[in-house]
Design a protein around this motif. Structure first.
Motif, PDB file in Angstrom:
ATOM      1  N   ILE A 175     -19.924  -9.257   8.792  1.00  0.00           N
ATOM      2  CA  ILE A 175     -18.697  -9.617   9.122  1.00  0.00           C
ATOM      3  C   ILE A 175     -17.440  -8.491   9.230  1.00  0.00           C
ATOM      4  N   GLU A 176     -17.020  -8.391   9.182  1.00  0.00           N
ATOM      5  CA  GLU A 176     -15.592  -7.312   9.458  1.00  0.00           C
ATOM      6  C   GLU A 176     -14.463  -7.665   9.395  1.00  0.00           C
ATOM      7  N   MET A 177     -13.888  -8.236   8.246  1.00  0.00           N
ATOM      8  CA  MET A 177     -12.338  -9.201   7.917  1.00  0.00           C
ATOM      9  C   MET A 177     -11.439  -7.772   7.829  1.00  0.00           C
ATOM     10  N   GLN A 178     -10.484  -7.722   7.773  1.00  0.00           N
ATOM     11  CA  GLN A 178      -9.555  -6.175   7.391  1.00  0.00           C
ATOM     12  C   GLN A 178      -8.498  -6.865   6.317  1.00  0.00           C
ATOM     13  N   HIS A 179      -8.502  -5.978   5.584  1.00  0.00           N
ATOM     14  CA  HIS A 179      -8.113  -6.638   4.626  1.00  0.00           C
ATOM     15  C   HIS A 179      -6.408  -6.197   4.622  1.00  0.00           C
ATOM     16  N   ILE A 180      -5.351  -7.871   3.743  1.00  0.00           N
ATOM     17  CA  ILE A 180      -3.966  -7.223   3.887  1.00  0.00           C
ATOM     18  C   ILE A 180      -3.621  -6.913   2.698  1.00  0.00           C
ATOM     19  N   PRO A 181      -3.331  -6.219   1.765  1.00  0.00           N
ATOM     20  CA  PRO A 181      -2.828  -6.190   0.386  1.00  0.00           C
ATOM     21  C   PRO A 181      -1.994  -6.539   0.176  1.00  0.00           C
ATOM     22  N   TYR A 182      -1.119  -7.553  -0.984  1.00  0.00           N
ATOM     23  CA  TYR A 182       0.558  -7.536  -1.602  1.00  0.00           C
ATOM     24  C   TYR A 182       0.104  -7.890  -2.523  1.00  0.00           C
ATOM     25  N   LYS A 183       1.733  -7.776  -3.215  1.00  0.00           N
ATOM     26  CA  LYS A 183       1.889  -7.610  -4.799  1.00  0.00           C
ATOM     27  C   LYS A 183       1.689  -8.516  -5.191  1.00  0.00           C
ATOM     28  N   GLY A 184       0.750  -9.612  -5.299  1.00  0.00           N
ATOM     29  CA  GLY A 184       0.623 -10.614  -6.202  1.00  0.00           C
ATOM     30  C   GLY A 184       0.209 -11.645  -4.718  1.00  0.00           C
ATOM     31  N   VAL A 185      -0.242 -13.109  -5.879  1.00  0.00           N
ATOM     32  CA  VAL A 185      -0.814 -14.402  -4.564  1.00  0.00           C
ATOM     33  C   VAL A 185       0.643 -14.404  -4.142  1.00  0.00           C
ATOM     34  N   ALA A 186       1.681 -15.069  -4.634  1.00  0.00           N
ATOM     35  CA  ALA A 186       2.801 -15.106  -4.058  1.00  0.00           C
ATOM     36  C   ALA A 186       3.140 -15.034  -2.213  1.00  0.00           C
ATOM     37  N   PRO A 187       3.469 -13.615  -2.462  1.00  0.00           N
ATOM     38  CA  PRO A 187       3.934 -13.536  -1.215  1.00  0.00           C
ATOM     39  C   PRO A 187       2.827 -13.635  -0.265  1.00  0.00           C
ATOM     40  N   ALA A 188       1.918 -13.500  -0.764  1.00  0.00           N
ATOM     41  CA  ALA A 188       0.339 -13.680   0.354  1.00  0.00           C
ATOM     42  C   ALA A 188       0.455 -14.783   0.989  1.00  0.00           C
TER      43      ALA A 188
END
Length: 320
Positions: A175-188
């Protein structure tokens, strides 16, 4: 006048004899977490700090020094005084992945640090908000196949295990999911809770309270077997056996700290980790506390460096 000369002479004679070195520890110890508050190692650090302090006989001060995926805090410990008053409590995404992900992470995980103590490991969990149509792994894969590149997932940042697990699932499931990076797990997690992003990979300790409270749906975890802390959550490996990745938590000291100081810290951590209250709190967060001796921690780190270097290369991820 003569008496004054005698007194001055006595004081000068004392100066010729250095004061005996005070035994370690005689002041607070900084336990540096190279990520922001709310992540796995931050949770673990704050759970063990009181007992660790009691065991070693000094205050343990947890210091978050986030930035550059963990590189800034890690660098600061590697460059700290080699006196045992600055230790690193880190995770394998910083210690074992960053050297492959960054062209110059600013530290050498093997030559700049002494493996001091392995605490435990925990899986990541793929989560969605309540009411989401993505309740199972089959739901996620079907949606991603229907509209390639449109379904997105959040991670704690580029090159973290939470990012690379998504890349591994893409490969395993085709599959092809789009990755969205955050600055840490809490904001994600916050953006998943708020509906800004439909999915996220988060470490089990950082997501478990939300899952138990019904604020997040747990889809699948990334360990080879189900977690004792949440046995109802299926593993990704039950469907895709090669899609496995866990985060482990360990303490390192700067290279150059004396063997005696290392042993005192290891003995204190042994004592800390035998306490029932500490073990209960850690296992409740989803940590597997299977012991790994310090010598084998060094071997584990080398194995992980090789493993994640292959995965980073296959994913194409690279940071300056």
């Amino acid at each position: 006048m003569r008496r004054t000369k005698y007194i001055l002479g006595f004081i000068c004679s004392l100066a010729a004899f250095p004061l005996a070195a005070q035994p370690y520890p005689n002041k607070p110890i900084a336990l540096v977490v190279p990520q922001a508050a709310g992540g796995t190692n931050d949770i673990v650090a704050r759970l063990i700090a009181p007992a660790f302090g009691e065991s070693i006989g000094a205050s343990i001060i947890v210091e978050n020094r986030p930035g550059a995926g963990g590189n800034i805090g890690t660098q600061s410990v590697g460059r700290a005084l080699k006196d045992g008053y600055t230790l690193l409590l880190t995770i394998n995404s910083a210690q074992a992945i960053n050297p492959a992900l960054y062209k110059n992470p600013g530290f050498d995980p093997i030559n700049d640090f002494v493996p001091l103590y392995y605490i435990g490991a925990t899986p990541y969990v793929l989560v969605s908000p309540p009411g989401s149509p993505y309740k199972t792994l089959a739901d996620v894969v079907a949606a991603a196949k229907k509209k390639p590149g449109e379904l997105s997932y959040a991670s704690a940042g580029n090159g973290t295990i939470s990012h690379l697990l998504g890349a591994m699932l893409n490969t395993s499931a085709g599959i092809e999911m789009q990755h969205i990076p955050y600055k840490g797990v809490a904001p994600a997690i916050n953006d998943v809770l708020g509906g800004q992003v439909p999915l996220a990979f988060a470490s089990l300790p950082s997501a478990l309270n939300y899952i138990k409270a019904g604020k997040l749906q747990a889809i699948a975890i990334s360990s080879a077997k189900r977690s004792s802390a949440a046995p109802e959550i299926p593993t990704i490996a039950e469907t895709y056996p090669d899609c496995v990745g866990e985060v482990w938590v360990a303490i390192f000291a700067p290279m150059g700290v004396s063997a005696d100081v290392i042993k005192k810290n290891q003995a204190a951590m042994d004592k800390t980790m035998t306490r029932a209250d500490v073990r209960e709190k850690l296992t409740a967060q989803g940590l597997d506390l299977s012991p790994v001796p310090p010598a084998k921690l060094g071997t584990l780190l080398k194995e992980e460096l090789a493993k994640w270097a292959r995965i980073v290369k296959a994913s194409g991820a690279q940071l300056d």
